[in-house]
Design a protein around this motif. Structure first.
Motif, PDB file in Angstrom:
ATOM      1  N   ILE A 257       0.769  -1.347  -0.149  1.00  0.00           N
ATOM      2  CA  ILE A 257       0.034  -0.064  -0.079  1.00  0.00           C
ATOM      3  C   ILE A 257       0.906   1.172  -0.135  1.00  0.00           C
ATOM      4  N   ILE A 258       0.718   2.091  -1.053  1.00  0.00           N
ATOM      5  CA  ILE A 258       1.372   3.365  -1.014  1.00  0.00           C
ATOM      6  C   ILE A 258       0.662   4.356  -0.717  1.00  0.00           C
ATOM      7  N   ASP A 259       1.309   5.509  -0.149  1.00  0.00           N
ATOM      8  CA  ASP A 259       0.267   6.760   0.333  1.00  0.00           C
ATOM      9  C   ASP A 259       0.818   7.847  -0.648  1.00  0.00           C
ATOM     10  N   PRO A 260      -0.179   8.302  -1.489  1.00  0.00           N
ATOM     11  CA  PRO A 260       0.381   9.239  -2.559  1.00  0.00           C
ATOM     12  C   PRO A 260       0.744  10.763  -2.022  1.00  0.00           C
ATOM     13  N   GLU A 261       0.247  10.697  -0.611  1.00  0.00           N
ATOM     14  CA  GLU A 261       0.799  12.110  -0.053  1.00  0.00           C
ATOM     15  C   GLU A 261       2.211  11.996  -0.073  1.00  0.00           C
ATOM     16  N   THR A 262       2.735  11.050   0.591  1.00  0.00           N
ATOM     17  CA  THR A 262       4.153  11.023   0.764  1.00  0.00           C
ATOM     18  C   THR A 262       4.989  10.049  -0.173  1.00  0.00           C
ATOM     19  N   ASP A 263       4.240   9.371  -0.980  1.00  0.00           N
ATOM     20  CA  ASP A 263       4.892   8.482  -2.000  1.00  0.00           C
ATOM     21  C   ASP A 263       5.591   7.461  -1.520  1.00  0.00           C
ATOM     22  N   ASN A 264       5.445   7.148  -0.357  1.00  0.00           N
ATOM     23  CA  ASN A 264       5.991   5.862   0.292  1.00  0.00           C
ATOM     24  C   ASN A 264       5.172   4.541   0.725  1.00  0.00           C
ATOM     25  N   VAL A 265       5.854   3.456   0.824  1.00  0.00           N
ATOM     26  CA  VAL A 265       5.382   2.322   1.095  1.00  0.00           C
ATOM     27  C   VAL A 265       4.811   2.377   2.392  1.00  0.00           C
ATOM     28  N   GLU A 266       3.440   2.544   2.526  1.00  0.00           N
ATOM     29  CA  GLU A 266       2.767   2.499   3.906  1.00  0.00           C
ATOM     30  C   GLU A 266       2.711   1.208   4.642  1.00  0.00           C
ATOM     31  N   LYS A 267       2.543   0.102   3.894  1.00  0.00           N
ATOM     32  CA  LYS A 267       2.429  -1.237   4.184  1.00  0.00           C
ATOM     33  C   LYS A 267       2.692  -2.352   3.509  1.00  0.00           C
ATOM     34  N   LYS A 268       3.233  -3.489   4.037  1.00  0.00           N
ATOM     35  CA  LYS A 268       3.126  -4.719   3.186  1.00  0.00           C
ATOM     36  C   LYS A 268       2.484  -5.781   3.744  1.00  0.00           C
ATOM     37  N   LEU A 269       1.604  -6.256   2.853  1.00  0.00           N
ATOM     38  CA  LEU A 269       0.580  -7.442   3.120  1.00  0.00           C
ATOM     39  C   LEU A 269       1.134  -8.488   2.537  1.00  0.00           C
ATOM     40  N   ASP A 270       1.163  -9.710   3.419  1.00  0.00           N
ATOM     41  CA  ASP A 270       1.662 -11.054   2.980  1.00  0.00           C
ATOM     42  C   ASP A 270       0.308 -11.631   2.508  1.00  0.00           C
ATOM     43  N   ILE A 271      -0.317 -11.027   1.630  1.00  0.00           N
ATOM     44  CA  ILE A 271      -1.528 -11.400   0.824  1.00  0.00           C
ATOM     45  C   ILE A 271      -1.182 -11.761  -0.570  1.00  0.00           C
ATOM     46  N   PRO A 272      -1.158 -12.909  -1.143  1.00  0.00           N
ATOM     47  CA  PRO A 272      -1.205 -12.832  -2.614  1.00  0.00           C
ATOM     48  C   PRO A 272      -2.184 -12.572  -3.521  1.00  0.00           C
ATOM     49  N   ILE A 273      -2.245 -11.387  -4.304  1.00  0.00           N
ATOM     50  CA  ILE A 273      -3.381 -11.193  -4.954  1.00  0.00           C
ATOM     51  C   ILE A 273      -3.301 -11.152  -6.498  1.00  0.00           C
ATOM     52  N   SER A 274      -3.955 -11.906  -7.578  1.00  0.00           N
ATOM     53  CA  SER A 274      -3.933 -12.296  -8.789  1.00  0.00           C
ATOM     54  C   SER A 274      -4.720 -11.062  -9.253  1.00  0.00           C
ATOM     55  N   ASP A 275      -5.760 -10.586  -8.891  1.00  0.00           N
ATOM     56  CA  ASP A 275      -6.559  -9.619  -9.587  1.00  0.00           C
ATOM     57  C   ASP A 275      -7.689  -9.241  -8.292  1.00  0.00           C
ATOM     58  N   TYR A 299     -10.487 -16.958  -2.669  1.00  0.00           N
ATOM     59  CA  TYR A 299     -11.140 -15.905  -2.827  1.00  0.00           C
ATOM     60  C   TYR A 299     -11.392 -15.106  -1.700  1.00  0.00           C
ATOM     61  N   GLY A 300     -11.066 -13.994  -1.750  1.00  0.00           N
ATOM     62  CA  GLY A 300     -11.254 -13.279  -0.255  1.00  0.00           C
ATOM     63  C   GLY A 300     -11.734 -11.691  -0.529  1.00  0.00           C
ATOM     64  N   ILE A 301     -11.940 -11.539   0.630  1.00  0.00           N
ATOM     65  CA  ILE A 301     -12.402  -9.860   0.827  1.00  0.00           C
ATOM     66  C   ILE A 301     -11.534  -8.885   1.972  1.00  0.00           C
ATOM     67  N   ILE A 302     -11.146  -7.952   1.564  1.00  0.00           N
ATOM     68  CA  ILE A 302     -10.420  -7.075   2.586  1.00  0.00           C
ATOM     69  C   ILE A 302     -11.125  -5.737   2.911  1.00  0.00           C
ATOM     70  N   ASP A 303     -11.001  -5.467   4.053  1.00  0.00           N
ATOM     71  CA  ASP A 303     -11.560  -4.291   4.687  1.00  0.00           C
ATOM     72  C   ASP A 303     -10.622  -3.053   4.094  1.00  0.00           C
ATOM     73  N   ILE A 304     -11.136  -2.167   3.403  1.00  0.00           N
ATOM     74  CA  ILE A 304     -10.127  -1.192   2.915  1.00  0.00           C
ATOM     75  C   ILE A 304      -9.456  -0.268   4.126  1.00  0.00           C
ATOM     76  N   ASN A 305     -10.326  -0.084   5.139  1.00  0.00           N
ATOM     77  CA  ASN A 305     -10.006   0.779   6.541  1.00  0.00           C
ATOM     78  C   ASN A 305      -9.235   0.238   7.197  1.00  0.00           C
ATOM     79  N   THR A 306      -9.247  -1.152   7.574  1.00  0.00           N
ATOM     80  CA  THR A 306      -8.252  -1.797   8.431  1.00  0.00           C
ATOM     81  C   THR A 306      -7.240  -2.378   7.694  1.00  0.00           C
ATOM     82  N   GLN A 307      -7.330  -2.598   6.433  1.00  0.00           N
ATOM     83  CA  GLN A 307      -6.450  -3.243   5.492  1.00  0.00           C
ATOM     84  C   GLN A 307      -6.087  -4.743   6.073  1.00  0.00           C
ATOM     85  N   LYS A 308      -7.143  -5.525   6.486  1.00  0.00           N
ATOM     86  CA  LYS A 308      -7.136  -6.701   6.766  1.00  0.00           C
ATOM     87  C   LYS A 308      -8.317  -7.769   6.095  1.00  0.00           C
ATOM     88  N   ILE A 309      -7.855  -8.811   6.165  1.00  0.00           N
ATOM     89  CA  ILE A 309      -8.751  -9.864   5.447  1.00  0.00           C
ATOM     90  C   ILE A 309      -9.899  -9.979   6.139  1.00  0.00           C
TER      91      ILE A 309
END
Length: 383
Positions: A257-275, A299-309
């Motif tokens: 997850i990249i924050d475009p305000e800072t252009d830094n990687v905000e978080k790394k998630l060990d979640i493999p996503i094909s699409d 096949y999963g769902i992630i909460d955008i706010n918590t950034q968790k499955i």
């Protein structure tokens, strides 16, 4: 009228016979190849275009159409809408989008972007770009990622670039060099973010996201992320989700997850996503990975706010067991329909599945070869 010639690589492929009629220039006039597959719906979406990649070297890219207003599914509508085009769409369809009243299909190996009338898929123009990959739009311009060089593994492959195209004239007005083998793009804070893969240079993959200032159309920085980047999409919180494919061996796929305000990687998630596809506060995703023993499908769902499955399964009644190779996903924000395509064995017709917002199957249909890219046609499309 478009020049009649075989598109670059491959064998001349006879167009599939699909009955076509046009009335008042509306896409709904495309008659289905088969009987109605579901109940018609009156929503703010008239239909869904599905771009089938086709098998490389065989000029088998094609476009299908699902009509919400009739509940019908039509195959290879481009072939019948444009009978004078020899070779049909060409070789390997890689992206499809609607902007304004135009439908754009990126045809990778044939080195061009096909521009059509969004209401009936009739040819308007073509934009020639070598090894083009993805397309995105902003303020009257199209931005198209290009590998620049020919198809093929090459440790000395050249850097890729982004082409800036005027959507009024379809002329390329500028090019900006980025990383190796650029893939998907996203726009945030008047900046274009480009996922660089370096796929032709394996095992020496690229590992950066290029950042282009859209005011100057100049690359202003590269963000270090991970190897072999692919998908990049913006969520409702203005965060960028970037996927890495890893090396298909001992380096696994991950999500960043990249924050475009800072252009830094905000978080790394060990979640493999094909699409992935976004709706409201959720990301619906699938992962299709190879292990040393078998193939793993998730096949999963992630909460955008918590950034968790929040769910590891969104398909009901074990329908996922029917899907051999999940290849594409999209969601209709009007009614919550979830679409997943199955590439099967990559050399024969695939399948598209439509699930309601609760995950129950509504309908399925046979597609062209390797279905994987989508564009929703809105009702009362503006010119």
């Amino acid at each position: 009228m478009k020049t009649n010639y075989i598109k670059n690589v491959g064998i001349l492929c006879l167009s599939l016979f699909v009955f076509y009629s046009c009335h008042n220039d509306e896409i709904s006039a495309l008659e289905p190849e088969n009987d109605r597959i579901t109940t018609p719906e009156d929503i703010n979406t008239d239909g869904l275009y599905i771009l089938n990649e086709g098998n490389m070297g065989y000029n088998k890219a094609s476009i299908d159409y699902f009509d919400y207003t009739k509940g019908t599914y039509s195959k290879n509508i481009y072939g019948k809408a444009n009978p004078s085009v020899v070779g049909n769409l060409g070789d390997v369809g890689n992206d499809i989008q609607i902007y304004g009243s135009k439908l754009y299909a990126v045809i990778n190996v044939s080195n061009y972007v096909e521009v059509m009338n969004a209401k009936n898929a009739t040819h308007i123009a073509e934009i020639k770009i070598p090894n083009c990959r993805y397309i995105i739009f902003d303020k009257g311009y199209a931005y198209i990622s290009s590998y620049a060089g020919p198809v093929g593994m090459d440790p000395n492959a050249q850097l890729g670039y982004i082409a800036k195209v005027d959507t009024a004239t379809f002329e390329i007005i500028s090019k900006e060099t980025v990383g190796y083998q650029p893939e998907e793009m996203a726009i945030a804070n008047n900046k274009l973010y480009v996922a660089n893969s370096g796929g032709y240079r394996a095992p020496d993959y690229d590992h950066t996201v290029s950042v282009i200032d859209l005011s100057t159309f100049k690359e202003i920085k590269k963000i270090e992320v991970d190897i072999n980047l692919w998908k990049i999409k913006k969520d409702k919180n203005n965060k960028l989700w970037v996927t890495s494919r890893g090396n298909y061996n001992d380096i696994p796929s991950k999500t960043f997850i990249i924050d475009p305000e800072t252009d830094n990687v905000e978080k790394k998630l060990d979640i493999p996503i094909s699409d992935m596809a976004f709706i409201d506060d959720k990301i619906y995703f699938f992962s299709y990975q190879w292990s040393t023993k078998d193939k793993i499908k998730t096949y999963g769902i992630i909460d955008i706010n918590t950034q968790k499955i929040i769910s590891d399964q969104f398909i009901k009644n074990n329908i996922e067991s029917q899907i051999t190779v999940p290849y594409g996903i999209t969601i209709n924000s009007d009614n919550g329909d979830i679409f997943i395509t199955d590439a099967k064995n990559y050399v024969s017709p695939g399948t598209i599945y439509c699930f309601d917002k609760f995950g129950y199957l509504k309908w399925k249909a046979v597609t062209g070869d390797i279905p994987g890219h989508f564009a929703f046609l809105p009702k009362n499309l503006k010119k």
